[in-house]
Design an enzyme around this catalytic site. Sequence first.
Site, short mmCIF file in Angstrom:
data_model
loop_
_atom_site.label_atom_id
_atom_site.label_comp_id
_atom_site.label_asym_id
_atom_site.label_seq_id
_atom_site.Cartn_x
_atom_site.Cartn_y
_atom_site.Cartn_z
N LYS A 1 36.98 22.42 5.72
CA LYS A 1 36.01 22.83 4.71
C LYS A 1 34.58 22.64 5.20
O LYS A 1 34.26 21.60 5.79
CB LYS A 1 36.25 22.04 3.42
CG LYS A 1 35.38 22.44 2.23
CD LYS A 1 35.79 21.65 1.00
CE LYS A 1 34.97 22.03 -0.22
NZ LYS A 1 35.40 21.28 -1.43
N SER B 1 36.40 23.93 -5.31
CA SER B 1 35.48 24.46 -4.33
C SER B 1 36.08 24.66 -2.94
O SER B 1 35.43 25.25 -2.06
CB SER B 1 34.26 23.53 -4.23
OG SER B 1 34.66 22.22 -3.82
N SER C 1 39.00 20.21 -6.98
CA SER C 1 38.75 21.17 -5.90
C SER C 1 39.81 21.23 -4.81
O SER C 1 39.69 22.05 -3.89
CB SER C 1 37.39 20.89 -5.26
OG SER C 1 36.36 21.12 -6.18
#
Length: 450
Positions: free
Chosen positions: A83, A152, A176
């Site tokens: 990420k 996210s 997330s």
Amino acid sequence: MQTLLGHLSLVQEAASLRDGTAGPADAVRRCCDRIDAIDSRVRAFVPEPERRARLLAAARELAAGPRDVAGRPALYGIPVGVKDIVHVDGLPTRAGATLPPEVLGGAQATVVDRLRAAGALIAGKTVTAEFAVTAPGPTRNPHNLAHTPGGSSSGSAAAVAAGMVPLAIGTQTIGSVIRPAAYCGVVGFKPTYGRIPIDGVIPNAVSFDTLGCYATDVAGVALAASVLCDGWRGAAAGTGADAGEGAAPGAAGRPVLGVPVGPYLERADAVALRAFAEQRELLRAAGYAVREVPVMDDFAEIVEQLFTMNRYEVARAHAEWFARFGDRYRPETAAAVREGQPIGDAGYEAARIRRAAFRARLAADAEAAGIDLWISPSATGPAPADLTTTGASVMCLPWSNAGLPSVSLPAGRASSGLPLGLQLVGGAGADEALLDAAAGIEGALREGGR
């Protein structure tokens, strides 16, 4: 409905690379070929023109190491998506934002050190909502490109679902990791708060931020957890064996499952609740004890407490950057920062005290009911047909507030064909037992056709 799904078993991929059946360059070519073929539509990865050349060079360097296959580490040659709020040496961190990358840079994260020490190759940065808040990136759901993949950690979940990589790293502040796993039909694991060091990661809210991972099955996240988590007490890393020292107690060694009845569960929509009822009956038929436990009758106050802490911490984390580059922030992120600015230290400390009380009460409720795991829908429903949102995180909120480990398992589909998830939540620090139990529940769901 257009589907761009793929399936890569981390355990199987790792085994073939460790025993020499395949080489790191083979894994790199498969990864890059898949990204080249479909990522212009899914948009899971941050674009990197020299990705293939970089990865092939890293694969050659890895293959030039010791030839003894018996000594190869757990993730030898495995391409991993990371990420884009996690610092990786050699790759810029943009965090889904338009701030100058040099402003956001920092030392490589410990989680990346551990991946590389285990032989993994960093396939690239995966797309995140801006600063891991709520403003979505361009990633689309591989099950249906008109639907959100969640967030996210959008790109990480989508990359695994689409078969680009067998393992990806995400983070969770509220929902997330778990929500994108449910929306994308993969397994997502969020460890106990603090179980994986969070240094080298751009913060959202430091009292909640937790690194996690995605794979296609529980065995995959267990293998990753054995490498990434502090003090892992499960089976030897890389074996793909049981994730913990033994299943949580219960009939025939099965954990006793608790259903959190009350205002929290009522936040799920009709589709999720209907599927959850079917999942409970399937688990009962498989021999699991499932108990309904009234809890969190003050759920609205719990939500308010968490967001008081969250917004206070977001505002402090971004104080310097927002002062200099506030005009570059997207509206959703700017609103979160501004909501936290007027929250004072006294209000924040009061919320911290309320959170401690909530954690103690939740643990006492579980003990009094004699349950080992909480179960609930992973999300309020299937992925919305809306690319301007990452969906609602509320089904993860109390468990993140308590810092508990959780895992989302694929658990059937809505009538639209989109996947649904079942969330399992363990006790603090009992990550190994949670994944061990999750493997059994995963098997029961598969046998029941979920």
